[in-house]
Design a protein around this motif. Structure first.
Motif, mmCIF file in Angstrom:
data_model
loop_
_atom_site.group_PDB
_atom_site.id
_atom_site.type_symbol
_atom_site.label_atom_id
_atom_site.label_comp_id
_atom_site.label_asym_id
_atom_site.label_seq_id
_atom_site.Cartn_x
_atom_site.Cartn_y
_atom_site.Cartn_z
ATOM 1 N N SER A 153 8.665 20.738 21.785
ATOM 2 C CA SER A 153 8.705 19.402 21.197
ATOM 3 C C SER A 153 8.351 19.507 19.721
ATOM 4 O O SER A 153 7.231 19.881 19.386
ATOM 5 N N SER A 154 9.320 19.224 18.865
ATOM 6 C CA SER A 154 9.090 19.316 17.427
ATOM 7 C C SER A 154 9.668 18.091 16.742
ATOM 8 O O SER A 154 10.735 17.593 17.124
ATOM 9 N N VAL A 155 8.973 17.625 15.714
ATOM 10 C CA VAL A 155 9.406 16.445 14.971
ATOM 11 C C VAL A 155 9.457 16.792 13.488
ATOM 12 O O VAL A 155 8.488 17.331 12.927
ATOM 13 N N LEU A 156 10.571 16.502 12.850
ATOM 14 C CA LEU A 156 10.770 16.750 11.424
ATOM 15 C C LEU A 156 10.893 15.405 10.715
ATOM 16 O O LEU A 156 11.830 14.647 10.981
ATOM 17 N N VAL A 157 9.947 15.102 9.839
ATOM 18 C CA VAL A 157 9.959 13.842 9.091
ATOM 19 C C VAL A 157 10.440 14.139 7.674
ATOM 20 O O VAL A 157 9.902 15.025 7.004
ATOM 21 N N TYR A 158 11.433 13.393 7.207
ATOM 22 C CA TYR A 158 11.996 13.664 5.878
ATOM 23 C C TYR A 158 12.675 12.416 5.340
ATOM 24 O O TYR A 158 12.963 11.471 6.083
ATOM 25 N N ASP A 159 12.923 12.420 4.029
ATOM 26 C CA ASP A 159 13.625 11.325 3.363
ATOM 27 C C ASP A 159 15.121 11.663 3.314
ATOM 28 O O ASP A 159 15.523 12.596 2.609
ATOM 29 N N PRO A 160 15.960 10.928 4.025
ATOM 30 C CA PRO A 160 17.393 11.243 4.055
ATOM 31 C C PRO A 160 18.090 11.012 2.712
ATOM 32 O O PRO A 160 19.209 11.473 2.512
ATOM 33 N N HIS A 161 17.416 10.308 1.791
ATOM 34 C CA HIS A 161 17.999 10.076 0.475
ATOM 35 C C HIS A 161 17.708 11.204 -0.505
ATOM 36 O O HIS A 161 18.150 11.142 -1.661
ATOM 37 N N LEU A 162 16.954 12.213 -0.056
ATOM 38 C CA LEU A 162 16.741 13.417 -0.855
ATOM 39 C C LEU A 162 17.650 14.501 -0.283
ATOM 40 O O LEU A 162 17.348 15.080 0.763
ATOM 41 N N PRO A 163 18.777 14.790 -0.930
ATOM 42 C CA PRO A 163 19.783 15.688 -0.349
ATOM 43 C C PRO A 163 19.239 17.058 0.058
ATOM 44 O O PRO A 163 19.609 17.588 1.112
ATOM 45 N N GLY A 177 16.634 22.428 17.721
ATOM 46 C CA GLY A 177 16.781 21.225 18.530
ATOM 47 C C GLY A 177 15.667 20.219 18.303
ATOM 48 O O GLY A 177 15.403 19.363 19.156
ATOM 49 N N SER A 178 15.002 20.299 17.153
ATOM 50 C CA SER A 178 13.893 19.392 16.843
ATOM 51 C C SER A 178 14.358 17.946 16.750
ATOM 52 O O SER A 178 15.522 17.661 16.436
ATOM 53 N N HIS A 179 13.418 17.011 16.999
ATOM 54 C CA HIS A 179 13.683 15.592 16.771
ATOM 55 C C HIS A 179 13.701 15.343 15.262
ATOM 56 O O HIS A 179 12.760 15.702 14.558
ATOM 57 N N LEU A 180 14.749 14.717 14.775
ATOM 58 C CA LEU A 180 14.821 14.330 13.373
ATOM 59 C C LEU A 180 14.305 12.905 13.219
ATOM 60 O O LEU A 180 14.758 11.999 13.922
ATOM 61 N N LEU A 181 13.354 12.727 12.328
ATOM 62 C CA LEU A 181 12.812 11.396 12.068
ATOM 63 C C LEU A 181 13.035 11.076 10.593
ATOM 64 O O LEU A 181 12.144 11.260 9.755
ATOM 65 N N PRO A 182 14.245 10.614 10.242
ATOM 66 C CA PRO A 182 14.513 10.267 8.848
ATOM 67 C C PRO A 182 13.793 8.975 8.463
ATOM 68 O O PRO A 182 13.859 7.979 9.188
ATOM 69 N N VAL A 183 13.093 9.016 7.333
ATOM 70 C CA VAL A 183 12.350 7.839 6.854
ATOM 71 C C VAL A 183 12.837 7.548 5.440
ATOM 72 O O VAL A 183 12.481 8.254 4.489
ATOM 73 N N ALA A 184 13.664 6.535 5.316
ATOM 74 C CA ALA A 184 14.262 6.206 4.019
ATOM 75 C C ALA A 184 13.185 5.887 2.988
ATOM 76 O O ALA A 184 12.253 5.125 3.254
ATOM 77 N N HIS A 185 13.320 6.486 1.809
ATOM 78 C CA HIS A 185 12.456 6.218 0.653
ATOM 79 C C HIS A 185 10.994 6.589 0.885
ATOM 80 O O HIS A 185 10.100 5.956 0.328
ATOM 81 N N MET A 217 8.627 4.972 17.202
ATOM 82 C CA MET A 217 8.040 5.333 15.913
ATOM 83 C C MET A 217 8.916 4.827 14.766
ATOM 84 O O MET A 217 8.392 4.308 13.762
ATOM 85 N N ALA A 218 10.224 4.949 14.886
ATOM 86 C CA ALA A 218 11.124 4.451 13.843
ATOM 87 C C ALA A 218 10.975 2.939 13.670
ATOM 88 O O ALA A 218 10.989 2.419 12.544
ATOM 89 N N THR A 219 10.822 2.226 14.783
ATOM 90 C CA THR A 219 10.637 0.772 14.738
ATOM 91 C C THR A 219 9.334 0.420 14.033
ATOM 92 O O THR A 219 9.281 -0.511 13.215
ATOM 93 N N GLU A 220 8.275 1.162 14.339
ATOM 94 C CA GLU A 220 6.971 0.905 13.717
ATOM 95 C C GLU A 220 7.007 1.192 12.229
ATOM 96 O O GLU A 220 6.411 0.459 11.422
ATOM 97 N N ILE A 221 7.712 2.233 11.850
ATOM 98 C CA ILE A 221 7.840 2.562 10.424
ATOM 99 C C ILE A 221 8.548 1.445 9.672
ATOM 100 O O ILE A 221 8.113 1.026 8.584
ATOM 101 N N ARG A 222 9.621 0.936 10.241
ATOM 102 C CA ARG A 222 10.353 -0.166 9.585
ATOM 103 C C ARG A 222 9.480 -1.414 9.464
ATOM 104 O O ARG A 222 9.567 -2.148 8.471
ATOM 105 N N ALA A 223 8.634 -1.632 10.456
ATOM 106 C CA ALA A 223 7.778 -2.828 10.436
ATOM 107 C C ALA A 223 6.697 -2.733 9.359
ATOM 108 O O ALA A 223 6.237 -3.759 8.842
ATOM 109 N N ARG A 224 6.292 -1.518 9.016
ATOM 110 C CA ARG A 224 5.170 -1.345 8.092
ATOM 111 C C ARG A 224 5.570 -0.921 6.683
ATOM 112 O O ARG A 224 4.738 -0.963 5.766
ATOM 113 N N ARG A 225 6.802 -0.524 6.465
ATOM 114 C CA ARG A 225 7.157 0.115 5.191
ATOM 115 C C ARG A 225 7.008 -0.810 3.983
ATOM 116 O O ARG A 225 6.794 -0.345 2.871
#
Length: 407
Positions: A153-163, A177-185, A217-225
């Motif tokens: 179980s692996s999670v990669l958090v990154y900004d998809p707007h940074l190429p 096969g890690s979970h991708l967790l893109p967090v815009a900005h 987690m993605a939903t919570e991030i959007r709620a707090r950003r």
């Protein structure tokens, strides 16, 4: 009490156990955390304060863990946590690289990698030159370049707007096969944003207790950003030039939601410069400089803003302060040389460009630029001599004509 499990000239492994906590986080340093071992490990205070047992792997410097004894140190970590219920490898940027690359060696059950890098080895990742000086200096271990093995179980958090960050994350996910967790900005590293919205602990505990839910987690991030100065500031800076009012409004909002955030202030200052509000921009930069005790990373955009405002003399002074504080960083010498050249200080520009080449001789851009500067300076010297000679000849000609007229 912290216990040293392993020490060499290049690595230190420190254990900070919490009584009754049989789930372990193994951390790896990010870039520029400091040289030597007289410091805390990555996230050490945070993990201890939150009652999480941890082992911290500290490298001697910004060497991306390319040490001959790295796998010996990893074996010590694996043995020390052999009875753990669960082990999570944790790191950010360079530390994310190490967490991903060494997950199998330390026996990790999961990985939390924030803005992780797949590799910066020029032989396999020449497309990323953000750490060019390190990349060309380091002797890269073939044992660290083998295909990645998937952690359960692996999670990669990154900004998809940074190429570049997006490319690194996708390469890691492709092999693991890690979970991708893109967090815009969320910018680089993502840890600052996650800390601002109070989700870093929750994300880490989700992996420790094997309950991570990517959608939740993605939903919570959007709620707090909207409460994050990082998010609002980055969103402001990514507004197109045709939306100056939107950019300024977002930047002011970033400053408002976190008044003490230097990053929020920096985004506002940059937007003010971009939209021509130079006086307010420079005043904001001066406030930032005081807040961060003139930290070089914040003085670089300050110097750039001074150039844009036409304050060239002060810009040179501030840029010189940066180079004096970080004398062995090639890209800063290159930046300073450009500024000096534009001000007409050609000899100083050549000297700093030569130093940049000496610090990073494998960087072709620097060598080409130094050649152009030297060639142009030589040409201008010849032009100056010819101009001076022409002035003298015309003056002598006028004297001869005057003498002839007088006779």
């Amino acid at each position: 009490m912290p216990i040293e499990l392993y020490r060499s000239d290049t690595l230190l492994v420190r254990q900070v156990a919490i009584e009754g906590c049989d789930r372990w986080v193994i951390t790896f340093d990010h870039h520029s955390i400091g040289d030597g071992f007289d410091r805390k490990g990555f996230g050490e205070s945070f993990l201890q304060a939150n009652g999480i047992s941890a082992i911290h792997v500290l490298g001697r410097g910004n060497d991306w863990y390319q040490y001959d004894d790295i796998f010996a140190a990893a074996a010590v970590v694996r043995a020390a946590t052999s009875g753990a219920v669960r082990r999570v490898a944790y790191g950010s940027s360079m530390g994310g690289y190490a967490a991903v690359r060494l997950a199998d060696a330390i026996g990790a059950d999961a990985v939390l990698a924030l803005s992780p890098q797949w590799s910066i080895d020029p032989a396999i990742a020449s497309w990323d030159n953000r750490w060019s000086q390190d990349a060309h200096r380091i002797r890269w271990l073939s044992t660290m370049a083998v295909p990645l093995r998937p952690a359960p179980s692996s999670v990669l958090v990154y900004d998809p707007h940074l190429p570049l960050d997006r490319r690194h994350a996708l390469l890691i996910a492709e092999q693991t096969g890690s979970h991708l967790l893109p967090v815009a900005h969320c910018l680089h590293p993502a840890s600052t944003f996650l800390g601002e919205v109070s989700l870093l602990r929750g994300l880490l505990e989700d992996l420790l207790y094997d309950r991570f839910d990517a959608r939740a987690m993605a939903t919570e991030i959007r709620a707090r950003r909207a409460t994050s100065s990082v998010y609002l500031g980055a969103l402001a800076e990514r507004q197109p030039a045709v939306r100056p009012r939107t950019a300024i409004a977002l930047a002011r909002r970033a400053r408002l939601v976190k008044p003490d955030s230097a990053l929020g202030m920096l985004s506002l200052a940059r937007i003010l410069t971009r939209t021509g509000h130079h006086d307010e921009a420079l005043e904001t930069h001066r406030q930032i400089a005081i807040k961060v005790n003139r930290l070089p990373i914040y003085l670089v955009p300050f110097a750039n803003a001074l150039v844009d405002a036409g304050e060239g003399e002060e810009a040179i002074a501030v840029a010189g302060e940066v180079v004096d504080a970080e004398p062995d960083v090639g890209h800063l010498r290159n930046w300073f040389a450009t500024m000096l050249w534009q001000r007409g200080e050609r000899a100083a520009a050549v000297a700093h460009m030569a130093r940049a080449v000496a610090l990073n001789p494998m960087e072709r851009r620097y060598r080409r630029k130094l050649f152009r500067y030297r060639l142009a300076r030589h040409a201008w010297t010849i032009l100056d001599v010819m101009t001076l000679q022409g002035i003298r000849e015309r003056a002598a000609d006028r004297k001869r004509k005057a003498a002839l007229a007088a006779s």
